[in-house]
Design an enzyme around this catalytic site. Structure first.
Site, mmCIF file in Angstrom:
data_model
loop_
_atom_site.group_PDB
_atom_site.id
_atom_site.type_symbol
_atom_site.label_atom_id
_atom_site.label_comp_id
_atom_site.label_asym_id
_atom_site.label_seq_id
_atom_site.Cartn_x
_atom_site.Cartn_y
_atom_site.Cartn_z
ATOM 1 N N VAL A 52 35.954 49.110 34.369
ATOM 2 C CA VAL A 52 36.288 50.514 34.603
ATOM 3 C C VAL A 52 37.774 50.770 34.335
ATOM 4 O O VAL A 52 38.150 51.802 33.768
ATOM 5 C CB VAL A 52 35.908 50.948 36.040
ATOM 6 C CG1 VAL A 52 36.322 52.391 36.304
ATOM 7 C CG2 VAL A 52 34.406 50.771 36.271
ATOM 8 N N CYS A 53 38.611 49.820 34.717
ATOM 9 C CA CYS A 53 40.070 50.004 34.648
ATOM 10 C C CYS A 53 40.580 50.438 33.267
ATOM 11 O O CYS A 53 41.354 51.392 33.182
ATOM 12 C CB CYS A 53 40.790 48.743 35.104
ATOM 13 S SG CYS A 53 40.437 48.305 36.823
#
Length: 180
Positions: A52-53
């Site tokens: 996700v980052c």
């Protein structure tokens, strides 16, 4: 956790600078006094080399010019070292052109000072702070580790804060303000 109206904590962190300079391997120190007189958007992510980052970091990076136009700087922070940040930038196609610095809070001092440590993960929550030029927190949001945030919304909130007006739900720059 720190909240609206609190003073953002002092910090002094090693960072991979944004832009082409970040790919050279020369680290810089960024402190709470860097870019004095500007608005600051400080966003935390849990760990480098995750899923996700990078979607969030890339999205913030793509808006770097928009934030700059609003006299704001964007700092991304995680617990990874500057060496890990550099390696990630060098080996992730979408991060190579990143225009924002990646700050290393390897000792977790800023994360803990802000109160955004995900204790079970031992890393930061997905927290975002908008800090005014006087160092006062004007907006805070925190997401669970599994849900990415919307940098366009952060930009919209910055616009509202900078307007010094009453902004209705879903207001965006150029829309009418509420009249009291």
């Amino acid at each position: 956790m720190l909240t609206v109206g609190d003073k953002f904590p002092a910090f002094n962190l090693s960072a991979v600078p944004g832009g082409p300079e970040g790919l050279k391997g020369d680290f810089v120190q960024i402190t709470d006094e860097s870019n004095e007189g500007k608005w600051k958007v400080v966003f935390f992510w849990p760990l480098d080399f995750t899923f996700v980052c990078p979607t969030e970091i890339v999205a913030f990076g793509k808006l770097a010019g928009e934030f700059k136009d609003r006299d704001a700087v964007v700092y991304g922070v995680s617990i990874d070292s500057a060496f890990v940040h550099l390696n990630w930038r060098l080996n992730h196609a979408e991060l190579k052109n990143l225009e924002i610095p990646m700050l290393s809070d390897i000792k977790r001092e800023l994360i803990e000072s802000c109160g955004v440590m995900a204790q079970q993960a031992g890393a930061a929550l997905r927290a975002t702070f908008i800090v005014d030029p006087q160092g006062i927190i004007r907006h805070v949001s925190v997401n669970d580790l599994s849900v990415g945030r919307n940098p366009q919304e952060v930009l919209r909130i910055l616009d509202g804060l900078q307007s010094d007006e009453l902004c209705p739900c879903n207001w965006k720059k150029g829309d009418a303000f509420l009249k009291a």
